[in-house]
Design a protein around this motif. Structure first.
Motif, mmCIF file in Angstrom:
data_model
loop_
_atom_site.group_PDB
_atom_site.id
_atom_site.type_symbol
_atom_site.label_atom_id
_atom_site.label_comp_id
_atom_site.label_asym_id
_atom_site.label_seq_id
_atom_site.Cartn_x
_atom_site.Cartn_y
_atom_site.Cartn_z
ATOM 1 N N SER A 84 -36.079 28.739 -14.338
ATOM 2 C CA SER A 84 -35.330 28.843 -15.512
ATOM 3 C C SER A 84 -34.784 30.075 -15.448
ATOM 4 O O SER A 84 -33.564 30.540 -15.657
ATOM 5 N N LYS A 136 -31.955 30.248 -12.815
ATOM 6 C CA LYS A 136 -30.962 29.665 -13.286
ATOM 7 C C LYS A 136 -30.141 30.580 -14.297
ATOM 8 O O LYS A 136 -28.781 30.650 -14.077
ATOM 9 N N ALA A 143 -26.280 32.063 -13.508
ATOM 10 C CA ALA A 143 -25.669 31.095 -14.167
ATOM 11 C C ALA A 143 -24.101 30.993 -13.858
ATOM 12 O O ALA A 143 -23.407 30.162 -13.827
ATOM 13 N N PHE A 152 -24.227 27.811 -9.842
ATOM 14 C CA PHE A 152 -25.374 26.939 -9.628
ATOM 15 C C PHE A 152 -25.700 25.956 -10.638
ATOM 16 O O PHE A 152 -25.557 26.044 -11.883
#
Length: 73
Positions: A62, A65, A69, A73
């Protein structure tokens, strides 16, 4: 070539998770021993194609990501 350099290569029985037994050559154990597998190609996600979801609740995936972001991705 040196004597006794290589380990003994012999036949063993490999018991899959579904109960089937396959005879293979190996250096594990002794001739005729049985190796019971916990995970084999019939149930492992790498060979069956399942289980590709990532289970991560606010952890490293998390964070990655969120950090990247905007890069697609």
């Amino acid at each position: 070539m040196k004597k006794d350099l290589h380990p003994d290569y012999h036949f063993i029985d490999v018991k899959m998770t579904d109960g089937t037994v396959v005879q293979m050559r190996s250096t594990w154990g002794k001739e005729g021993d049985t190796l019971s597998l916990d995970v084999d190609p019939s149930v492992h996600p790498a060979w069956t194609g399942g289980g590709t979801r990532l289970m991560d609740s606010g952890g490293r995936v998390s964070k990655f990501k969120n950090k990247y972001a905007g890069l697609g991705f």
